[in-house]
Design a protein around this motif. Structure first.
Motif, PDB file in Angstrom:
ATOM      1  N   ASP A  55       0.832  -1.199   0.000  1.00  0.00           N
ATOM      2  CA  ASP A  55       0.000   0.000   0.000  1.00  0.00           C
ATOM      3  C   ASP A  55       0.872   1.257   0.000  1.00  0.00           C
ATOM      4  O   ASP A  55       0.600   2.226  -0.687  1.00  0.00           O
ATOM      5  CB  ASP A  55      -0.888  -0.018   1.259  1.00  0.00           C
ATOM      6  N   SER A  56       1.928   1.201   0.785  1.00  0.00           N
ATOM      7  CA  SER A  56       2.802   2.359   0.976  1.00  0.00           C
ATOM      8  C   SER A  56       4.045   1.866   1.701  1.00  0.00           C
ATOM      9  O   SER A  56       4.146   0.670   1.987  1.00  0.00           O
ATOM     10  CB  SER A  56       2.075   3.420   1.810  1.00  0.00           C
ATOM     11  N   CYS A  98      11.557  11.714  -0.670  1.00  0.00           N
ATOM     12  CA  CYS A  98      10.836  12.276  -1.830  1.00  0.00           C
ATOM     13  C   CYS A  98      11.521  11.871  -3.122  1.00  0.00           C
ATOM     14  O   CYS A  98      10.872  11.408  -4.067  1.00  0.00           O
ATOM     15  CB  CYS A  98      10.777  13.802  -1.738  1.00  0.00           C
ATOM     16  N   MET A 101      11.020   8.126  -3.993  1.00  0.00           N
ATOM     17  CA  MET A 101       9.687   7.775  -4.500  1.00  0.00           C
ATOM     18  C   MET A 101       9.548   8.161  -5.974  1.00  0.00           C
ATOM     19  O   MET A 101       8.931   7.455  -6.762  1.00  0.00           O
ATOM     20  CB  MET A 101       8.585   8.446  -3.670  1.00  0.00           C
ATOM     21  N   GLN A 105       8.986   5.756  -9.396  1.00  0.00           N
ATOM     22  CA  GLN A 105       7.986   6.088 -10.397  1.00  0.00           C
ATOM     23  C   GLN A 105       8.600   6.102 -11.797  1.00  0.00           C
ATOM     24  O   GLN A 105       8.007   5.612 -12.740  1.00  0.00           O
ATOM     25  CB  GLN A 105       7.435   7.469 -10.065  1.00  0.00           C
ATOM     26  N   GLU A 111       3.103   4.888  -8.476  1.00  0.00           N
ATOM     27  CA  GLU A 111       3.198   5.914  -7.438  1.00  0.00           C
ATOM     28  C   GLU A 111       3.033   5.262  -6.078  1.00  0.00           C
ATOM     29  O   GLU A 111       2.084   4.529  -5.845  1.00  0.00           O
ATOM     30  CB  GLU A 111       2.094   6.950  -7.627  1.00  0.00           C
ATOM     31  N   LEU A 112       3.972   5.552  -5.199  1.00  0.00           N
ATOM     32  CA  LEU A 112       3.915   4.958  -3.872  1.00  0.00           C
ATOM     33  C   LEU A 112       3.944   6.085  -2.852  1.00  0.00           C
ATOM     34  O   LEU A 112       4.663   7.054  -3.009  1.00  0.00           O
ATOM     35  CB  LEU A 112       5.137   4.057  -3.701  1.00  0.00           C
ATOM     36  N   ARG A 113       3.154   5.941  -1.800  1.00  0.00           N
ATOM     37  CA  ARG A 113       3.217   6.941  -0.744  1.00  0.00           C
ATOM     38  C   ARG A 113       4.263   6.536   0.274  1.00  0.00           C
ATOM     39  O   ARG A 113       4.392   5.360   0.622  1.00  0.00           O
ATOM     40  CB  ARG A 113       1.867   7.114  -0.073  1.00  0.00           C
ATOM     41  N   LEU A 141       7.783  15.911  -5.694  1.00  0.00           N
ATOM     42  CA  LEU A 141       6.876  14.850  -5.240  1.00  0.00           C
ATOM     43  C   LEU A 141       5.508  15.459  -4.922  1.00  0.00           C
ATOM     44  O   LEU A 141       5.417  16.433  -4.176  1.00  0.00           O
ATOM     45  CB  LEU A 141       7.432  14.147  -4.000  1.00  0.00           C
ATOM     46  N   GLU A 144       0.305  14.423  -1.984  1.00  0.00           N
ATOM     47  CA  GLU A 144      -0.510  13.246  -1.631  1.00  0.00           C
ATOM     48  C   GLU A 144       0.356  12.007  -1.449  1.00  0.00           C
ATOM     49  O   GLU A 144      -0.100  11.018  -0.874  1.00  0.00           O
ATOM     50  CB  GLU A 144      -1.554  12.916  -2.697  1.00  0.00           C
ATOM     51  N   GLN A 145       1.571  12.031  -1.988  1.00  0.00           N
ATOM     52  CA  GLN A 145       2.434  10.864  -1.857  1.00  0.00           C
ATOM     53  C   GLN A 145       3.314  10.919  -0.613  1.00  0.00           C
ATOM     54  O   GLN A 145       4.192  10.072  -0.435  1.00  0.00           O
ATOM     55  CB  GLN A 145       3.300  10.711  -3.107  1.00  0.00           C
ATOM     56  N   LEU A 146       3.057  11.906   0.225  1.00  0.00           N
ATOM     57  CA  LEU A 146       3.828  12.006   1.465  1.00  0.00           C
ATOM     58  C   LEU A 146       2.893  11.866   2.663  1.00  0.00           C
ATOM     59  O   LEU A 146       1.799  12.421   2.682  1.00  0.00           O
ATOM     60  CB  LEU A 146       4.545  13.364   1.528  1.00  0.00           C
TER      61      LEU A 146
END
Ligand code: C2E
Ligand code: MG
Ligand code: MG
Ligand code: MG
Length: 284
Positions: A55-56, A98, A101, A105, A111-113, A141, A144-146
């Motif tokens: 998930d992340s 950051c 990630m 990508q 895209e991974l948080r 980054l 939303e991905q943080l």
């Protein structure tokens, strides 16, 4: 005789204190070396969803000491907080996370948080939000991905200021998780009015979940409460399949622990994600 013994005891005691102090000074100098010469590594531990997919990830700092080997962040983070060295270290962590990630990508892995742990000192600095915005801008980054992980203690220290920062983060779309949930002294009331997305139940409750009725009741209660408040729940420190099954039955949302995946360097995470892609492709 007693006097002499006393003096000896004192001499022994003060020697001990010197040793501890020297050790701290030398660690502090070594930390400074690592800060000045990029001596840290950032590892990533996946959080899995109920379908077993990544998930992340959580970013976890690693310090390979030139002589002592890897030193645990549980040991050097408190020291870095005491000396103020936590500030440059934290900035490095945020930037590295950051950039990594975005690297994932670019490798086509999606895209991974990433969740970054915050130190209280960092959170309460006036410059915190500005630095965060600048890092997102510099690296590119999407916010939303943080995610940021903070402990209950951070929220209790300075409530008004903390609320303002959390609201600002919410507006920016940076999500916030409460780390080590259940180990602080905080009241639960903040959960209903603060913009928090996730609760991470501390490992100490998970480790006994299959043999302690008390821990199992607490975990079920926390999950139910969180869901009624619209929050996601992560179980930290899932080590056995039994624990995992039990947590699935309790409707826990996300799972993190050595039994699923240990913290790993970026290259290894890339491999794991690539494997996951392959297995999804063949399963469907
Ligand atoms: P944390 O944020 O609660 O991170 C989870 C810790 O539990 C990590 O330890 C992780 O390696 C460990 N862990 C994960 N799964 C299991 C499991 O199944 N069993 C066991 N026994 N342990 C598990 P780690 O990496 O040693 O970090 C310790 C603490 O240091 C973190 O606790 C966090 O509070 C702090 N920390 C780590 N990286 C950073 C950072 O970049 N900045 C700040 N401010 N603190 C950090
Ligand atoms: Mg954490
Ligand atoms: Mg934790
Ligand atoms: Mg913990």
């Amino acid at each position: 005789k007693a006097k002499q013994q006393g003096r000896n005891a004192y001499a022994w005691f003060s020697h001990d204190i010197n040793e501890v102090a020297n050790e701290r000074v030398s660690l502090r100098n070594d930390l400074q070396e690592a800060i000045d010469h990029q001596g840290f590594e950032l590892h990533y531990q996946p959080l899995f969803n109920r379908h077993g997919r990544i998930d992340s990830v959580e970013a976890l700092l690693r310090w390979p000491h030139p002589i002592k080997g890897y030193i645990s962040p549980a040991r050097f983070i408190p020291l870095a907080e005491a000396t103020g060295q936590i500030m440059p270290i934290s900035e490095w962590v945020l930037q590295r996370a950051c950039k990594d990630m975005l690297k994932l990508q670019r490798s086509g892995l999606g895209e991974l948080r990433v969740a970054v742990n915050l130190s209280p000192l960092q959170f309460h600095r006036d410059s915190f939000l500005a630095t965060l915005r600048q890092t997102l801008l510099d690296t590119g980054l999407p916010a939303e991905q943080l995610a940021l992980e903070l402990t209950e203690g951070i929220l209790m220290d300075n409530t008004d200021a903390a609320i303002n920062i959390l609201n600002e983060l919410h507006t920016m779309q940076v999500s916030v998780s409460i780390d080590d949930f259940g180990t602080g002294y905080s009241s639960l009331s903040y959960l209903k009015h603060l913009p928090i997305s996730t609760i991470k139940i501390d490992r100490s409750f998970i480790s006994e979940i299959t043999n302690s009725d008390g821990d199992s009741a607490i975990v079920q209660g926390v999950i139910s409460m969180a869901h009624h408040l619209g929050l996601n729940v992560v179980a930290e420190g899932v080590e056995t399949n039994e624990q995992h099954q039990r947590l699935l039955a309790y409707r826990c949302d996300l799972f993190q622990g050595f039994g699923l995946a240990k913290p790993m360097p970026l290259a290894e995470l890339e491999r794991l994600m690539a494997e996951q892609e392959v297995s999804t492709a063949t399963n469907s």
